[in-house]
Design a protein around this motif. Structure first.
Motif, PDB file in Angstrom:
ATOM      1  N   ARG A   1       0.515   6.687  -6.822  1.00 21.04           N
ATOM      2  CA  ARG A   1      -0.662   7.525  -7.074  1.00 21.04           C
ATOM      3  C   ARG A   1      -0.313   9.010  -7.121  1.00 21.04           C
ATOM      4  O   ARG A   1      -0.993   9.785  -7.792  1.00 21.04           O
ATOM      5  CB  ARG A   1      -1.708   7.287  -5.978  1.00 21.04           C
ATOM      6  N   VAL A   2       0.727   9.407  -6.402  1.00 20.63           N
ATOM      7  CA  VAL A   2       1.017  10.842  -6.297  1.00 20.63           C
ATOM      8  C   VAL A   2       2.234  11.283  -7.111  1.00 20.63           C
ATOM      9  O   VAL A   2       2.447  12.480  -7.300  1.00 20.63           O
ATOM     10  CB  VAL A   2       1.223  11.247  -4.823  1.00 20.63           C
TER      11      VAL A   2
ATOM     12  N   VAL B   1      -8.312   0.101  -5.831  1.00 21.19           N
ATOM     13  CA  VAL B   1      -7.751  -0.393  -4.579  1.00 21.19           C
ATOM     14  C   VAL B   1      -8.206  -1.827  -4.296  1.00 21.19           C
ATOM     15  O   VAL B   1      -7.411  -2.662  -3.849  1.00 21.19           O
ATOM     16  CB  VAL B   1      -8.140   0.529  -3.407  1.00 21.19           C
TER      17      VAL B   1
ATOM     18  N   GLY C   1      -0.288   1.942  -8.828  1.00 21.43           N
ATOM     19  CA  GLY C   1      -0.813   3.207  -8.332  1.00 21.43           C
ATOM     20  C   GLY C   1      -0.791   4.283  -9.393  1.00 21.43           C
ATOM     21  O   GLY C   1      -1.753   5.050  -9.534  1.00 21.43           O
ATOM     22  N   THR C   2       0.296   4.341 -10.175  1.00 19.18           N
ATOM     23  CA  THR C   2       0.423   5.349 -11.220  1.00 19.18           C
ATOM     24  C   THR C   2      -0.680   5.218 -12.261  1.00 19.18           C
ATOM     25  O   THR C   2      -1.193   6.216 -12.780  1.00 19.18           O
ATOM     26  CB  THR C   2       1.800   5.234 -11.905  1.00 19.18           C
ATOM     27  N   SER C   3      -1.054   3.975 -12.579  1.00 17.25           N
ATOM     28  CA  SER C   3      -2.077   3.728 -13.604  1.00 17.25           C
ATOM     29  C   SER C   3      -3.495   3.943 -13.089  1.00 17.25           C
ATOM     30  O   SER C   3      -4.447   3.927 -13.861  1.00 17.25           O
ATOM     31  CB  SER C   3      -1.948   2.295 -14.130  1.00 17.25           C
ATOM     32  N   GLY C   4      -3.641   4.132 -11.772  1.00 16.62           N
ATOM     33  CA  GLY C   4      -4.971   4.317 -11.201  1.00 16.62           C
ATOM     34  C   GLY C   4      -5.732   3.027 -11.001  1.00 16.62           C
ATOM     35  O   GLY C   4      -6.966   3.026 -10.951  1.00 16.62           O
TER      36      GLY C   4
ATOM     37  N   SER D   1       4.717  10.951 -10.713  1.00 20.88           N
ATOM     38  CA  SER D   1       4.825  10.511 -12.105  1.00 20.88           C
ATOM     39  C   SER D   1       6.042   9.603 -12.259  1.00 20.88           C
ATOM     40  O   SER D   1       6.906   9.523 -11.370  1.00 20.88           O
ATOM     41  CB  SER D   1       4.982  11.722 -13.030  1.00 20.88           C
TER      42      SER D   1
ATOM     43  N   TYR E   1       0.833  -1.214   0.000  1.00 18.97           N
ATOM     44  CA  TYR E   1       0.000   0.000   0.000  1.00 18.97           C
ATOM     45  C   TYR E   1       0.868   1.266   0.000  1.00 18.97           C
ATOM     46  O   TYR E   1       0.487   2.282  -0.601  1.00 18.97           O
ATOM     47  CB  TYR E   1      -0.917   0.013   1.221  1.00 18.97           C
TER      48      TYR E   1
ATOM     49  N   TYR F   1       2.093   1.670  -3.505  1.00 20.22           N
ATOM     50  CA  TYR F   1       0.919   1.986  -4.323  1.00 20.22           C
ATOM     51  C   TYR F   1       0.556   3.463  -4.147  1.00 20.22           C
ATOM     52  O   TYR F   1       0.265   4.177  -5.121  1.00 20.22           O
ATOM     53  CB  TYR F   1      -0.241   1.092  -3.901  1.00 20.22           C
ATOM     54  N   GLY F   2       0.598   3.943  -2.897  1.00 20.21           N
ATOM     55  CA  GLY F   2       0.296   5.345  -2.624  1.00 20.21           C
ATOM     56  C   GLY F   2       1.311   6.273  -3.259  1.00 20.21           C
ATOM     57  O   GLY F   2       0.955   7.339  -3.777  1.00 20.21           O
TER      58      GLY F   2
END
Length: 215
Positions: A73-74, A138, A132-135, A76, A66, A69-70
């Motif tokens: 998400r934030v 969860v 995470g980058t690809s969205g 690039s 996680y 993954y986080g």
């Protein structure tokens, strides 16, 4: 390393094991093959219960995943590569190429690669970043990560459990096997990159030669 694992887990039990595997996922240079066989051995002598040991390790894996993954998400890909190239992370064994290889794998094989990569050296932790980058959702990420981590942890914990007092030899053998797998994966990535470069370079060379011939 093994002595620390044994004493730490003996003192704090399943919580210690989860914490160690959490750190192993966030900082991949910490080897799970040095932690899980030791936990399996402790299960064989009754200090731990093998199913609970595997579950505790898997929860630690999921929590560590996680974190990455986080981050995905934030940040690039470009920022992640710059981050991996900083001196502190390079000292831990991280390389900018690790990010691009994990993202490339993810883009090629899709979201199910999160499940498969939990059992593959080098990218087993880093695959959480491109997810995470690809969205990636969860719920699906959690399910794939849990199942893949469960398989990996079951194999290594059971190996230590079956080896009993010879668990250190089993751990060393597992480390050697995983090192070989790591070299194979790295070699495959290098070959793939070389083929990609050649595929792009050959047409360019041909066009350059034709242009010179036309002149």
């Amino acid at each position: 390393m093994q002595g620390f694992v044994l004493s730490f887990v003996a003192q704090y039990g399943y919580l210690a094991l989860s914490a160690l595997i959490f750190l192993e996922n966030v900082f991949p240079p910490i080897p799970s093959e040095a932690i899980l066989p030791a936990a399996g051995f402790m299960s064989s002598i009754g200090s731990l219960w093998l199913p609970a040991t595997i579950l505790a390790a898997t929860i630690g894996s999921l929590l560590g995943a996680y974190v990455l993954y986080g981050i995905g998400r934030v940040l690039s890909q470009e920022r992640l590569e710059r981050l991996m190239g900083t001196k502190p992370l390079r000292m831990l064994g991280s390389e900018p190429a690790d990010v691009s290889s994990a993202i490339g794998w993810f883009r090629k094989h899709g979201q199910v690669s999160v499940l498969a990569c939990r059992c593959i050296p080098v990218v087993r932790s880093l695959i959480s970043i491109p997810a995470g980058t690809s969205g990636m959702g969860v719920a699906r990420f959690s399910a794939y990560t849990f199942l893949g981590s469960l398989a990996w942890n079951t194999v290594l914990c059971t190996l230590g459990y079956a080896a009993g007092s010879a668990w250190e030899s089993a751990s060393a053998n597992a480390t050697q096997a995983i090192d070989v797998m790591t070299l194979i994966v790295i070699g495959a990535i290098v070959v793939a990159l070389a083929l990609l470069v050649a595929k792009r370079a050959v047409p360019a060379i041909r066009n350059a030669v034709r242009s010179e011939g036309a002149e």
